[in-house]
Design an enzyme around this catalytic site. Structure first.
Site, short mmCIF file in Angstrom:
data_model
loop_
_atom_site.label_atom_id
_atom_site.label_comp_id
_atom_site.label_asym_id
_atom_site.label_seq_id
_atom_site.Cartn_x
_atom_site.Cartn_y
_atom_site.Cartn_z
N HIS A 241 0.86 -1.19 0.00
CA HIS A 241 0.00 0.00 0.00
C HIS A 241 0.90 1.25 0.00
O HIS A 241 1.91 1.29 0.70
CB HIS A 241 -0.83 -0.04 1.28
CG HIS A 241 -2.09 0.75 1.23
ND1 HIS A 241 -2.10 2.11 1.07
CD2 HIS A 241 -3.38 0.37 1.33
CE1 HIS A 241 -3.37 2.53 1.10
NE2 HIS A 241 -4.15 1.51 1.25
N GLY B 264 0.19 -4.97 1.84
CA GLY B 264 -0.98 -5.27 1.01
C GLY B 264 -0.62 -5.98 -0.28
O GLY B 264 -1.44 -6.68 -0.86
N TYR C 279 -5.56 -4.73 10.15
CA TYR C 279 -5.95 -5.35 8.88
C TYR C 279 -7.44 -5.67 8.92
O TYR C 279 -8.04 -5.88 9.98
CB TYR C 279 -5.11 -6.61 8.59
CG TYR C 279 -4.72 -6.68 7.13
CD1 TYR C 279 -3.92 -5.69 6.56
CD2 TYR C 279 -5.19 -7.69 6.31
CE1 TYR C 279 -3.58 -5.73 5.22
CE2 TYR C 279 -4.85 -7.74 4.96
CZ TYR C 279 -4.05 -6.75 4.43
OH TYR C 279 -3.71 -6.77 3.10
C1 LCV Z 1 5.00 4.68 -0.34
C2 LCV Z 1 7.12 3.84 -0.67
C3 LCV Z 1 6.74 2.60 -0.11
C4 LCV Z 1 5.39 2.46 0.32
N1 LCV Z 1 4.55 3.52 0.19
O1 LCV Z 1 13.95 1.57 -1.24
O2 LCV Z 1 -0.25 -4.32 4.97
S1 LCV Z 1 -0.38 -3.07 5.63
O3 LCV Z 1 -1.54 -3.01 6.52
O4 LCV Z 1 0.86 -2.69 6.31
C5 LCV Z 1 -0.62 -1.89 4.37
C6 LCV Z 1 -1.11 -0.61 4.96
C7 LCV Z 1 0.63 -1.76 3.60
O5 LCV Z 1 0.82 -2.39 2.60
O6 LCV Z 1 1.56 -0.80 4.07
C8 LCV Z 1 2.80 -0.71 3.34
C9 LCV Z 1 3.70 -1.86 3.83
N2 LCV Z 1 5.00 -1.77 3.14
C10 LCV Z 1 6.18 -1.71 3.77
O7 LCV Z 1 6.26 -1.67 5.00
C11 LCV Z 1 7.42 -1.64 2.90
C12 LCV Z 1 7.92 -0.18 2.94
N3 LCV Z 1 9.09 -0.05 2.09
C13 LCV Z 1 10.31 -0.53 2.48
O8 LCV Z 1 10.49 -1.13 3.56
C14 LCV Z 1 11.43 -0.29 1.52
O9 LCV Z 1 11.03 0.74 0.62
C15 LCV Z 1 11.76 -1.57 0.72
C16 LCV Z 1 12.41 -2.60 1.66
C17 LCV Z 1 10.48 -2.13 0.07
C18 LCV Z 1 12.75 -1.18 -0.41
O10 LCV Z 1 13.84 -0.50 0.20
P1 LCV Z 1 14.84 0.34 -0.71
O11 LCV Z 1 15.91 0.85 0.17
O12 LCV Z 1 15.16 -0.45 -1.92
P2 LCV Z 1 13.53 2.87 -0.43
O13 LCV Z 1 13.03 2.49 0.92
O14 LCV Z 1 14.61 3.90 -0.54
O15 LCV Z 1 12.24 3.35 -1.26
C19 LCV Z 1 12.40 3.95 -2.53
C20 LCV Z 1 11.29 4.97 -2.66
O16 LCV Z 1 10.02 4.28 -2.63
C21 LCV Z 1 9.22 4.79 -1.57
C22 LCV Z 1 10.22 5.33 -0.55
O17 LCV Z 1 9.56 6.31 0.24
C23 LCV Z 1 11.26 5.93 -1.48
O18 LCV Z 1 10.73 7.13 -1.98
P3 LCV Z 1 11.70 8.45 -1.97
O19 LCV Z 1 12.80 8.10 -2.91
O20 LCV Z 1 10.78 9.54 -2.43
O21 LCV Z 1 12.15 8.59 -0.52
N4 LCV Z 1 8.41 3.72 -0.99
C24 LCV Z 1 8.84 2.49 -0.66
N5 LCV Z 1 7.83 1.79 -0.11
N6 LCV Z 1 4.92 1.30 0.83
N7 LCV Z 1 6.27 4.88 -0.79
#
Ligand code: LCV
Length: 256
Positions: free
Chosen positions: A61, A105, A135
């Site tokens: 999400h 999600g 959830y």
């Molecule tokens: C917006 C993002 C996101 C993101 N949203 O890259 O299931 S529930 O109930 O939790 C539901 C509500 C849900 O699905 O929530 C989201 C759950 N997702 C996560 O917790 C994963 C969040 N992301 C991460 O942990 C990391 O981004 C991963 C491990 C996926 C990849 O790491 P990496 O170091 O390769 P970055 O974190 O640097 O992310 C690159 C860009 O994508 C955005 C993040 O903010 C960043 O944007 P900026 O370059 O503008 O800072 N991004 C990543 N995930 N879920 N934005």
């Protein structure tokens, strides 16, 4: 997204790597309208994938689109819920072709697919507890229909990734295939499906959907669950989870 039609197979490729294919409303609308287009073309199998060799299949999400205090973040009409239903209600089988890590999600999107084929590096992390999100019932139903309950609890309570080999052992995914084999394996399976009776398959897919979601939930039980969930999305912890994500720091949950 990118879409492609190959014989009677429709391919949807998530294509927003710079945001790790986060499921924003825009991305979700592109996927659901691609599925509508495939339905009109009487596509007989859909492959949902990301770019070849991707490290993150989808980060789940779009956290920036989660409503702040006071509104259910996973209500019936929220984009993620619409996407899950459009996959589950699509008349032909949807094969999830998973490379890289799948978060939040997006795990449910994968579990809403009919068949899952993954590369060895794939991993599945269900993360509401990491964000303070309650959830929703339908989402939990999708998960417990695909994953044994003790594993669902471990995934939900720890929010840690489940690796592909463990997912295969548990029957959550159908096959693990190497990066250089997965594409031909998936398309061969899609072709085998397309050669069978689409009417028979569509009726069986929908019957299985109806059977697997047939759990009696009384109005009292439903309202009790909604009441519990509202306490969560009205909580300080829910706000802290989203704030921590935006500030790129670990959340400090105080249980209120
Ligand atoms: C917006 C993002 C996101 C993101 N949203 O890259 O299931 S529930 O109930 O939790 C539901 C509500 C849900 O699905 O929530 C989201 C759950 N997702 C996560 O917790 C994963 C969040 N992301 C991460 O942990 C990391 O981004 C991963 C491990 C996926 C990849 O790491 P990496 O170091 O390769 P970055 O974190 O640097 O992310 C690159 C860009 O994508 C955005 C993040 O903010 C960043 O944007 P900026 O370059 O503008 O800072 N991004 C990543 N995930 N879920 N934005």
């Amino acid at each position: 997204i990118l879409t492609e039609k190959r014989d009677s197979t429709g391919i949807i490729t998530l294509n927003h790597a710079e945001k790790r294919n986060a499921l924003s409303e825009t991305l979700i609308e592109e996927i659901t309208s691609a599925l509508e287009g495939f339905r009109a073309l009487e596509i007989r199998a859909v492959v949902l994938r990301a770019q070849p060799g991707i490290k993150v299949w989808s980060a789940g999400h779009d956290v920036n689109e989660l409503p702040l205090r006071g509104r259910d973040p996973l209500g019936w009409n929220d984009p993620l819920r619409i996407l899950i239903r459009s996959i589950q209600e699509f008349p032909a089988p949807v094969i999830g072709m998973i490379e890289g890590s799948v978060w939040g999600g997006a795990c449910e999107v994968a579990m809403a697919c009919d068949i899952l084929i993954a590369t060895p590096d794939a991993a599945f992390a269900i993360t509401p507890a990491k964000l303070g999100v309650p959830y929703n019932l339908g989402g939990l139903m999708t998960l417990i229909n695909m994953i044994p309950l003790p594993i669902v609890k471990e995934m939900l309570f720890t929010a840690q990734p489940l690796p592909a080999d463990q997912a295969l052992n548990l029957g959550i995914i159908n096959y693990i295939k190497a990066n250089d084999e997965i594409e031909s394996f998936v398309f061969d399976m899609a072709q085998r499906i397309a050669n069978n009776s689409p009417l028979s398959i569509s009726s069986m897919k929908d019957s299985l959907r109806l059977l697997s979601s047939a759990h009696a939930v009384t109005p009292d039980l439903f309202e009790k669950i909604q009441g519990m969930r509202r306490i969560v999305y009205d909580s300080e912890d829910y706000q802290e989870g989203i704030r921590a994500f935006r500030e790129k720091r670990k959340p400090r949950f105080m249980g209120k």
